[in-house]
Design a protein around this motif. Structure first.
Motif, PDB file in Angstrom:
ATOM      1  N   GLN A 434      -2.046  -0.647  12.653  1.00  8.79           N
ATOM      2  CA  GLN A 434      -4.013  -0.696  12.739  1.00  8.79           C
ATOM      3  C   GLN A 434      -4.198   0.556  11.579  1.00  8.79           C
ATOM      4  O   GLN A 434      -5.198   1.473  11.172  1.00  8.79           O
ATOM      5  CB  GLN A 434      -4.858   0.120  13.759  1.00  8.79           C
ATOM      6  CG  GLN A 434      -4.908  -1.841  14.607  1.00  8.79           C
ATOM      7  CD  GLN A 434      -4.136  -2.225  14.721  1.00  8.79           C
ATOM      8  OE1 GLN A 434      -3.326  -1.716  15.918  1.00  8.79           O
ATOM      9  NE2 GLN A 434      -3.755  -3.422  15.197  1.00  8.79           N
ATOM     10  N   ALA A 435      -2.912   1.693  11.725  1.00  7.13           N
ATOM     11  CA  ALA A 435      -2.376   3.450  11.026  1.00  7.13           C
ATOM     12  C   ALA A 435      -3.296   3.703  10.062  1.00  7.13           C
ATOM     13  O   ALA A 435      -2.595   2.505   9.031  1.00  7.13           O
ATOM     14  CB  ALA A 435      -1.232   3.776  10.995  1.00  7.13           C
ATOM     15  N   PRO A 436      -3.781   3.955   9.652  1.00 10.62           N
ATOM     16  CA  PRO A 436      -4.343   3.924   8.334  1.00 10.62           C
ATOM     17  C   PRO A 436      -3.842   4.509   7.266  1.00 10.62           C
ATOM     18  O   PRO A 436      -2.895   5.011   7.508  1.00 10.62           O
ATOM     19  CB  PRO A 436      -5.751   5.991   7.844  1.00 10.62           C
ATOM     20  CG  PRO A 436      -5.119   6.484   9.607  1.00 10.62           C
ATOM     21  CD  PRO A 436      -5.182   5.453  10.505  1.00 10.62           C
ATOM     22  N   ILE A 437      -3.445   3.391   5.894  1.00 17.52           N
ATOM     23  CA  ILE A 437      -2.723   3.657   5.210  1.00 17.52           C
ATOM     24  C   ILE A 437      -2.612   5.453   4.267  1.00 17.52           C
ATOM     25  O   ILE A 437      -3.929   5.308   4.385  1.00 17.52           O
ATOM     26  CB  ILE A 437      -2.046   2.940   4.011  1.00 17.52           C
ATOM     27  CG1 ILE A 437      -1.964   1.753   5.160  1.00 17.52           C
ATOM     28  CG2 ILE A 437      -1.491   3.242   3.116  1.00 17.52           C
ATOM     29  CD1 ILE A 437      -2.089   0.498   4.303  1.00 17.52           C
ATOM     30  N   GLU A 438      -1.879   6.456   3.966  1.00 24.67           N
ATOM     31  CA  GLU A 438      -2.498   7.781   4.175  1.00 24.67           C
ATOM     32  C   GLU A 438      -3.014   7.414   2.700  1.00 24.67           C
ATOM     33  O   GLU A 438      -2.978   6.230   1.770  1.00 24.67           O
ATOM     34  CB  GLU A 438      -0.755   7.893   3.305  1.00 24.67           C
ATOM     35  CG  GLU A 438      -0.412   8.847   5.300  1.00 24.67           C
ATOM     36  CD  GLU A 438       0.764   7.343   5.739  1.00 24.67           C
ATOM     37  OE1 GLU A 438       0.363   6.161   4.708  1.00 24.67           O
ATOM     38  OE2 GLU A 438       1.144   7.748   6.708  1.00 24.67           O
ATOM     39  N   GLN A 439      -3.327   7.953   2.293  1.00 23.90           N
ATOM     40  CA  GLN A 439      -4.131   8.322   0.922  1.00 23.90           C
ATOM     41  C   GLN A 439      -3.436   9.341  -0.386  1.00 23.90           C
ATOM     42  O   GLN A 439      -2.564  10.646   0.048  1.00 23.90           O
ATOM     43  CB  GLN A 439      -5.152   8.675   1.303  1.00 23.90           C
ATOM     44  CG  GLN A 439      -6.022   8.662   1.907  1.00 23.90           C
ATOM     45  CD  GLN A 439      -7.574   8.461   1.448  1.00 23.90           C
ATOM     46  OE1 GLN A 439      -7.839   9.998   1.515  1.00 23.90           O
ATOM     47  NE2 GLN A 439      -8.683   7.769   2.396  1.00 23.90           N
ATOM     48  N   ALA A 440      -3.078   8.600  -1.726  1.00 25.17           N
ATOM     49  CA  ALA A 440      -2.391   9.753  -2.988  1.00 25.17           C
ATOM     50  C   ALA A 440      -3.269  10.630  -3.169  1.00 25.17           C
ATOM     51  O   ALA A 440      -4.427  10.173  -3.559  1.00 25.17           O
ATOM     52  CB  ALA A 440      -1.875   8.519  -3.147  1.00 25.17           C
ATOM     53  N   ARG A 441      -2.853  11.492  -3.092  1.00 25.50           N
ATOM     54  CA  ARG A 441      -3.887  12.803  -3.641  1.00 25.50           C
ATOM     55  C   ARG A 441      -3.606  13.865  -4.610  1.00 25.50           C
ATOM     56  O   ARG A 441      -1.942  14.002  -4.889  1.00 25.50           O
ATOM     57  CB  ARG A 441      -3.676  14.240  -2.314  1.00 25.50           C
ATOM     58  CG  ARG A 441      -4.328  13.350  -1.464  1.00 25.50           C
ATOM     59  CD  ARG A 441      -6.079  14.136  -1.204  1.00 25.50           C
ATOM     60  NE  ARG A 441      -6.489  12.963  -0.444  1.00 25.50           N
ATOM     61  CZ  ARG A 441      -7.984  13.406   0.003  1.00 25.50           C
ATOM     62  NH1 ARG A 441      -8.345  13.926  -0.627  1.00 25.50           N
ATOM     63  NH2 ARG A 441      -8.796  12.454   0.824  1.00 25.50           N
ATOM     64  N   ILE A 442      -4.198  13.866  -5.697  1.00 27.19           N
ATOM     65  CA  ILE A 442      -3.862  15.042  -6.135  1.00 27.19           C
ATOM     66  C   ILE A 442      -4.515  15.816  -6.849  1.00 27.19           C
ATOM     67  O   ILE A 442      -6.514  15.538  -6.535  1.00 27.19           O
ATOM     68  CB  ILE A 442      -3.500  14.107  -8.207  1.00 27.19           C
ATOM     69  CG1 ILE A 442      -4.781  13.561  -8.145  1.00 27.19           C
ATOM     70  CG2 ILE A 442      -2.492  13.582  -8.320  1.00 27.19           C
ATOM     71  CD1 ILE A 442      -5.060  13.039  -9.633  1.00 27.19           C
ATOM     72  N   ASP A 443      -5.211  17.136  -8.080  1.00 25.06           N
ATOM     73  CA  ASP A 443      -5.726  17.634  -7.811  1.00 25.06           C
ATOM     74  C   ASP A 443      -5.382  18.076  -8.726  1.00 25.06           C
ATOM     75  O   ASP A 443      -4.614  19.282  -9.796  1.00 25.06           O
ATOM     76  CB  ASP A 443      -5.378  19.128  -6.754  1.00 25.06           C
ATOM     77  CG  ASP A 443      -6.508  20.444  -6.522  1.00 25.06           C
ATOM     78  OD1 ASP A 443      -7.803  19.960  -7.883  1.00 25.06           O
ATOM     79  OD2 ASP A 443      -6.483  21.412  -6.577  1.00 25.06           O
ATOM     80  N   PRO A 444      -6.181  17.973 -10.119  1.00 26.31           N
ATOM     81  CA  PRO A 444      -5.922  17.793 -11.704  1.00 26.31           C
ATOM     82  C   PRO A 444      -6.378  19.324 -11.769  1.00 26.31           C
ATOM     83  O   PRO A 444      -6.151  19.830 -12.774  1.00 26.31           O
ATOM     84  CB  PRO A 444      -7.010  16.819 -11.956  1.00 26.31           C
ATOM     85  CG  PRO A 444      -6.696  15.691 -11.047  1.00 26.31           C
ATOM     86  CD  PRO A 444      -6.544  16.122 -10.001  1.00 26.31           C
ATOM     87  N   ASP A 445      -7.646  19.285 -11.242  1.00 23.70           N
ATOM     88  CA  ASP A 445      -8.586  21.231 -10.982  1.00 23.70           C
ATOM     89  C   ASP A 445      -7.450  22.294 -11.405  1.00 23.70           C
ATOM     90  O   ASP A 445      -7.978  23.565 -11.365  1.00 23.70           O
ATOM     91  CB  ASP A 445      -9.917  20.730 -11.047  1.00 23.70           C
ATOM     92  CG  ASP A 445     -10.544  19.789 -11.928  1.00 23.70           C
ATOM     93  OD1 ASP A 445      -9.831  19.567 -12.963  1.00 23.70           O
ATOM     94  OD2 ASP A 445     -11.401  18.958 -11.388  1.00 23.70           O
ATOM     95  N   ASN A 446      -6.627  22.230 -10.048  1.00 21.96           N
ATOM     96  CA  ASN A 446      -5.522  22.644 -10.103  1.00 21.96           C
ATOM     97  C   ASN A 446      -5.721  23.980 -11.348  1.00 21.96           C
ATOM     98  O   ASN A 446      -5.284  23.422 -11.977  1.00 21.96           O
ATOM     99  CB  ASN A 446      -4.282  22.679  -9.312  1.00 21.96           C
ATOM    100  CG  ASN A 446      -2.846  23.612  -8.979  1.00 21.96           C
ATOM    101  OD1 ASN A 446      -3.887  24.735  -9.478  1.00 21.96           O
ATOM    102  ND2 ASN A 446      -2.802  23.564  -8.111  1.00 21.96           N
ATOM    103  N   VAL A 447      -5.848  25.169 -10.386  1.00 23.44           N
ATOM    104  CA  VAL A 447      -6.172  26.045 -12.009  1.00 23.44           C
ATOM    105  C   VAL A 447      -4.685  25.813 -12.705  1.00 23.44           C
ATOM    106  O   VAL A 447      -4.957  26.192 -14.311  1.00 23.44           O
ATOM    107  CB  VAL A 447      -6.738  27.642 -11.799  1.00 23.44           C
ATOM    108  CG1 VAL A 447      -6.530  28.391 -12.856  1.00 23.44           C
ATOM    109  CG2 VAL A 447      -8.036  26.874 -11.110  1.00 23.44           C
ATOM    110  N   GLU A 448      -3.708  26.356 -12.250  1.00 21.51           N
ATOM    111  CA  GLU A 448      -2.238  27.031 -12.776  1.00 21.51           C
ATOM    112  C   GLU A 448      -2.021  25.511 -13.744  1.00 21.51           C
ATOM    113  O   GLU A 448      -1.580  26.007 -14.512  1.00 21.51           O
ATOM    114  CB  GLU A 448      -1.306  26.919 -11.418  1.00 21.51           C
ATOM    115  CG  GLU A 448      -0.754  27.666 -11.863  1.00 21.51           C
ATOM    116  CD  GLU A 448       0.218  28.498 -11.061  1.00 21.51           C
ATOM    117  OE1 GLU A 448       1.439  28.738 -11.031  1.00 21.51           O
ATOM    118  OE2 GLU A 448      -0.165  28.795 -10.046  1.00 21.51           O
ATOM    119  N   VAL A 449      -2.134  24.397 -13.171  1.00 19.68           N
ATOM    120  CA  VAL A 449      -1.777  23.177 -13.982  1.00 19.68           C
ATOM    121  C   VAL A 449      -3.063  22.897 -14.860  1.00 19.68           C
ATOM    122  O   VAL A 449      -1.996  22.533 -16.284  1.00 19.68           O
ATOM    123  CB  VAL A 449      -1.665  21.362 -12.736  1.00 19.68           C
ATOM    124  CG1 VAL A 449      -1.599  20.653 -13.621  1.00 19.68           C
ATOM    125  CG2 VAL A 449      -0.458  21.689 -11.769  1.00 19.68           C
TER     126      VAL A 449
END
Lengths: 788, 390
Positions: A434-449
């Motif tokens: 039943q464990a929730p499946i992890e979410q894939a996270r990105i942060d396109p607005d990361n200033v450095e990137v």
């Protein structure tokens, strides 16, 4: 299900064959079965079909018919209709459910109707694009499409590149090539971009963290260049099972994306077991080697003729398990050739051979690293064994998805190691399904990137003053451009008509300075001086704590001492020893909070989240005696420090709260470290991250004062990627449940005073109290009371 | 932390902090000191024009040296020379030619026309003028333009949404010069050729590597002093190209001797273009003063040319002469073997040379050749024996 009447007949002189026989054998043996902490069955699912769409081009209908396909699975038909309606689509259905056809059909439909239509397929690895190229070409030939499909990557010869640009209907490539080889030269690709109808991104789940944030920005650039050439491509994405396929896709594209996740593909019954190797040394929390256990259990499957895939965590474990398996076969006078290793780095022909042998049964077992996760076609197998927690529920299901015949029972077996996260999984195994499946996270607005890609984008096409960068608003883009202008890499020009445009103005090719995959920190190899052989690899960061000179390096239950660390050449030289102690590196970690956008003050403690500067340095090590945990000595370590800016989540316990407890201060701080240890485990499991991606330390809430003079002690959990990828803000979002789950972990652990699986090794010898009781007392005060 | 604060914390992205750039109008006016601006429909165009004496090059010669027949018939009066100065050498959509040097013949003179960008983003007037010149031209002459300047010009037209340039025959003098000077120069650069063959001596010339920075400095400060040097550099490049085209043409026609090594280069081109008499005379010229490897190659070329011209005995003589001096003797033996077998019909000699030349061809071919010759030789000996016995 077996009943009285259909029970398979076994003959006593014959060893049982098949999954059921092996399971029966395990079940009958208490020494095995009592370690099984989860045994559950997923029922079978029957196929659901849709007729071929009426609109499907006749040549495609014919090509499919030639392969015996006269109807589609429901999700394939659904994807086709959504694509036809002009929507961006993400398909997230299980492994081997026919995902490729979901994106291939709409693309070929477009090519069949418009000779000038073009499509771009992106894969995370070169090997995958070569595999797909073959399959796609075959289908295109059968459909009579003469557009061609060409892989365009670093290995493509110069003359083929020109042909690819000018004529190929489908270009198969990878994000890195798009970023550095195609977009900066888009004028030579004018015809391709002008006709660009579809962009396909397979293995979307692989693009998370920093890599994913980079890709989102590369796609921002791609959209911008396509618009310049008059095209607005539609995106077709395919992802393995993750918690948020739609959210991830929408973040990746910066706009709504239709989700197809209801698979119509059939699936046989699946049995899922979790096996936790028994404890050998309760005090140290040492268990029987999961590698040996996994090899032994796989050996049982092998002897019963069950086609099996065994996953290891690293190249090294793969090799070790392969050896154990082959040794076992030789002992039984069976051919060792029925087992093979499979990993990235094998030549394509070797991989092709292995795949073919697996399919036709010449090979019974393949031992693999995660290379197989990435869509390589080995067909469905009867059993998958996972040696060690693969880091996330999503990754577990991706590996387990390899087991699943269309009919009959298949087996998925997870063997947990003694690592804290593995033990947490074992302790909570009952809720695994039943464990929730992890979410894939990105942060396109990361200033450095973001700023790096704005530079690349400015190189590709000047910016208008009011231009946004896909979903990045024009004022922010403008601010970044002003910043770049102040550093003289872009130049604002006032045009006669009153507009201002920003132009790349440096003698450099910015894409060359931006690497999409931040794996620049090479691994170190561990060389055993007694045999002169490389025995292991270790990542750059862990090298600091585990391979400093004089360290006791533990490997597969044996101890080695590091004699020399060649930092420049990335080699550690070790020699086997039999010490009565192990070493524990003392890392000096200083977290300095720079901004605190989020803070919540409760009576007993405060949560916070914000940007921090982290300095890490290994300054020395302790010698800790086996069994007694006595501290029997110290040593110095001289290694360069590691510094970065990132984001952190923290829990502060104010001094007055600590003082109210009648426990000596050193014990309290040690207990707090214990909570930090457990919190880290809980957080890593909850975030779908490798525990190494999340740093932790206990320090002061304020900038001054570390060491003994703590002021408002604070547990910091920080993102170990420079710039951060959003782990801290997720912890902030889930802050309320964190302490409760930490409590659950502590109480679920059977050790009395603390062990590596819960609060971590304490500074016993200096204190009369165990770390764990102090930690529990602290948790009481922090409002995470005992469970009923 | 807000966006601005985060930006401020970033590491410097490959540049230096600096004062704000100068105002655009100021820049424009200073640029006009160097290149007067004229108004066009697309904005002001900074152009400098100068007339020079020069002779119209012979396109037929250039066509041969370029190994490109399409050039042969073009009107030499309407050739356009082109050389660009750019913001970098990397190529790609972000590399901009900020100065385009053109040269064309008009009223008996060579007109050098330099088009200068006043700021990035104001390329249209420059590109429009370039397009007009290209429309009028019969062919294009560049130095390394096939891989650098011309793709860049095409990219700029795409970037500025202007139609693609007309397809023009294109002589890349780099390739021509490489063919001619391959036996004497390791790197064939325009600067090297100026000193080596054109008798041009540049003083105070700006280093090519500093050229992008001159433009960037101008953008930031408005100062044009360094740009003036770039302008001179570019003008000289264009003039040297015209001189080189003329020189190579003269050399090709035999009106000017460039020395034995260049003669060998010219002769090799002549042979490739099947101008065998020309190849022969260059080969002979190349033998004049040279010893060693070049002389060996010159003799080999003489033999090849003579054979094509039907002078088998001369070819054999040249090859025999090449044997002691040639660097790759096996190849000469092989050539002799072929001549003796097929033309002179002396299989014994052919066999001897075939054996010595075996390493110059692939093993199976060599083996077949030898077996064939052995058979012929044995057959002949048999005949001779029979005759004698009778």
């Amino acid at each position: 299900m077996d009943t009285q009447f259909n029970k398979p007949r076994t003959t006593p002189w014959q060893r049982g064959r098949g999954v059921d026989a092996v399971l029966g054998g395990w079940q009958a043996e208490p020494a095995v079965w009592r370690n099984v902490v989860l045994d559950t069955t997923k029922p079978s699912v029957t196929a659901r079909f849709s007729p071929l769409p009426d609109t499907l081009h006749p040549s495609l209908v014919a090509a499919l018919a030639a392969r015996g396909i006269r109807q589609l699975y429901t999700h394939q038909a659904q994807s086709f209709e959504l694509a036809r309606a002009g929507q961006d689509v993400v398909v997230a259905t299980p492994t081997a459910s026919g995902k490729s056809l979901c994106y291939v059909l709409p693309v070929l439909q477009a090519l069949a109707k418009e000779p000038e239509a073009r499509a771009l397929f992106l894969f995370p690895t070169k090997a995958l694009s070569r595999d797909q190229e073959e399959a796609l070409r075959a289908l295109m030939t059968e459909a009579g499409l003469e557009h061609g499909a060409v892989t365009f990557d670093g290995d493509t010869p110069a003359d083929a590149r020109r042909a690819a640009r000018e004529r190929s209907g489908v270009i198969l490539s990878n994000p890195d090539m798009l970023h550095a080889g195609v977009l900066p030269h888009h004028t030579s690709w004018a015809r391709f971009f002008a006709g660009l109808k579809y962009v396909v991104i397979d293995e979307l789940h692989a693009y998370r963290g920093v890599f994913g944030s980079h890709l989102a920005n590369v796609l921002r650039r791609l959209d911008r260049i396509a618009r310049f050439h008059g095209a607005k491509p539609q995106y077709l994405l395919a992802s393995a099972t993750i918690g948020n396929p739609q959210g991830h896709a929408e973040r990746m594209l910066g706009r709504p994306v239709a989700l197809v996740d209801d698979s119509g593909a059939p699936q046989g019954e699946r049995r899922l077991l979790v096996y936790n190797p028994p404890v050998l040394n309760a005090e140290l929390g040492i268990r029987q080697s999961y590698i040996k256990v996994a090899s032994r259990l796989t050996g049982d499957l092998l002897r019963a003729g069950v086609p099996t895939l065994l996953f290891g965590q690293s190249r090294n474990t793969v090799e070790v398990m392969l050896k154990y398996l082959r040794d076992g076969l030789v002992k039984d006078r069976l051919s060792p050739d029925s087992v093979h290793a499979y990993r990235a780095g094998y030549l394509p022909q070797t991989r092709r051979d292995i795949e073919a042998k697996l399919r036709d049964g010449r090979l019974t077992c393949v031992v693999a690293t995660s290379a197989l996760e990435l869509g390589i076609d080995v067909g469905a197998l009867d059993a998958v064994v996972c040696a060690g927690w693969p880091g996330s529920v999503a990754a577990l299901w991706q590996r387990m998805g390899r087991a699943g015949r269309r009919q009959g029972t298949s087996l998925s077996l997870l063997v947990t190691s003694s690592a804290p996260v593995d033990q947490y999984v074992a302790a909570t195994a009952q809720s695994l399904t039943q464990a929730p499946i992890e979410q894939a996270r990105i942060d396109p607005d990361n200033v450095e990137v973001l700023v790096q890609h704005l530079k690349c984008a400015a190189f590709e096409l000047p910016f208008e003053a009011q231009e946004g960068f896909r979903e990045v608003a024009p004022p922010q883009v403008r601010e970044a451009l002003d910043y770049l202008a102040s550093h003289q890499v872009v130049h604002p020009t006032a045009l006669p008509d009153g507009r201002t445009t920003f132009h790349w103005s440096a003698d450099a090719y910015p894409a060359n300075d931006v690497s999409l995959r931040s794996v620049g920190w090479d691994n170190f190899v561990v060389v055993d001086l007694s045999t002169n052989k490389t025995m292991a690899e270790m990542d750059w960061r862990s090298t600091h704590t585990m391979l400093h000179e004089q360290a006791i390096y533990q490997h597969d239950g044996r101890q080695f001492q590091v004699e020399r660390l060649d930092f420049e050449n990335h080699k550690a030289f070790v020699r086997p020893v039999e010490p009565d102690y192990f070493t524990d590196a003392m890392t000096y970690t200083k977290v300095t909070v720079m901004t605190r956008p989020c803070e919540a003050n409760l009576p007993s403690h405060a949560f916070g989240q914000g940007d921090v500067s982290v300095v890490e340095r290994v300054v020395g090590y302790k010698k800790i005696k086996f069994h007694t945990h006595e501290n029997v000595g110290y040593g110095d370590v001289h290694l360069p420090e590691m510094q970065m800016h990132t984001s952190a989540f923290w829990v502060t316990v104010p001094e007055p709260v600590l003082e109210a407890l009648s426990i000596p201060r050193p014990d309290l701080l040690d207990g707090l470290r214990g909570i930090g240890h457990a919190l880290h485990t809980v957080a890593a499991v909850g975030l779908m991250v490798d525990p190494k991606d999340l740093g932790r330390t206990v320090g002061s809430r304020h900038e001054s004062g570390t060491g003994a003079n703590l002021f408002d002690p604070t547990i910091y959990l920080y993102d170990r990627m420079p710039g951060g990828v959003g782990l801290a803000s997720r912890l902030w979002d889930e802050r309320d449940g964190l302490l409760r789950r930490t409590r659950e972990l502590l109480e679920g652990c059977e050790c009395p005073d603390g062990c590596p699986a819960c609060v971590g090794p304490g500074t016993a010898g200096e204190s009369t109290r165990g770390r764990k009781p102090v930690a529990l007392a602290l948790l009481d005060v922090l409002g995470a009371p005992a469970l009923s | 932390m807000d966006f601005s604060a985060k930006l401020a914390q970033l590491r410097v992205p490959g540049g230096r902090a600096a004062p704000r750039p100068a105002v655009a109008s100021e820049r424009g006016s200073r640029l006009s000191e160097l290149l007067p601006a004229s108004d066009t429909l697309d904005g002001p165009l900074h152009v400098r024009t100068a007339r020079h004496e020069a002779r119209v090059p012979c396109v037929a010669s250039l066509a041969s040296l370029a190994l490109d027949d399409s050039l042969a018939g073009v009107d030499p009066q309407r050739l356009l020379f082109l050389d660009t100065e750019t913001t970098g050498l990397a190529g790609g959509a972000g590399t901009v030619p900020f100065l385009i040097g053109l040269a064309f013949f008009e009223g008996g003179a060579l007109v050098v026309e330099q088009l200068h960008l006043s700021a990035p983003g104001l390329e249209r007037p420059v590109l429009q003028r370039l397009r007009e010149r290209l429309e009028r031209a019969s062919g294009l002459v560049t130095f390394n333009g096939k891989s650098f300047d011309w793709p860049l010009v095409k990219a700029r037209l795409v970037m500025n949404r202007l139609p693609a340039p007309p397809p023009l025959p294109h002589v890349d003098l780099l390739h021509c010069a490489r063919r001619v000077f391959r036996f004497e120069l390791d790197s064939v650069r325009l600067g090297t050729l100026e000193g080596h063959a054109l008798g041009v001596l540049r003083t105070g010339d700006i280093d090519g590597a500093d050229i992008p920075q001159a433009w960037f400095d101008f953008l930031r400060t408005g100062r044009v002093a360094t740009l003036a040097r770039v302008l001179e550099h570019n003008a000289q490049d264009v003039l040297s190209m015209a001189a080189l085209a003329e020189l190579l043409g003269q050399a090709w026609r035999g009106e000017r001797a460039l020395g034995p090594k260049a003669a060998l280069g010219l002769g090799t081109v002549a042979f490739r273009t099947e101008a065998f008499s020309k190849a022969l005379s260059f080969a002979l010229a190349a033998q004049a003063a040279e010893r060693g490897a070049v002389r060996g190659l010159a003799l080999e070329l003489e033999a090849l040319a003579r054979r094509k011209l039907g002078d088998v005995a001369g070819a054999v003589r040249a090859l025999e002469a090449a044997l002691p001096v040639h660097g790759a003797v096996a190849r000469v033996h092989l050539a002799l073997a072929k001549l003796y077998e097929h033309k002179v019909k002396e299989p014994e000699r052919a066999l001897r040379h075939a054996r010595l030349g075996a390493s110059a061809e692939d093993a199976p071919t060599a083996w077949r050749r030898e077996r064939r010759l052995v058979k012929v030789v044995e057959h002949r000996r048999g005949e001779i024996f029979q005759l004698g016995g009778w």
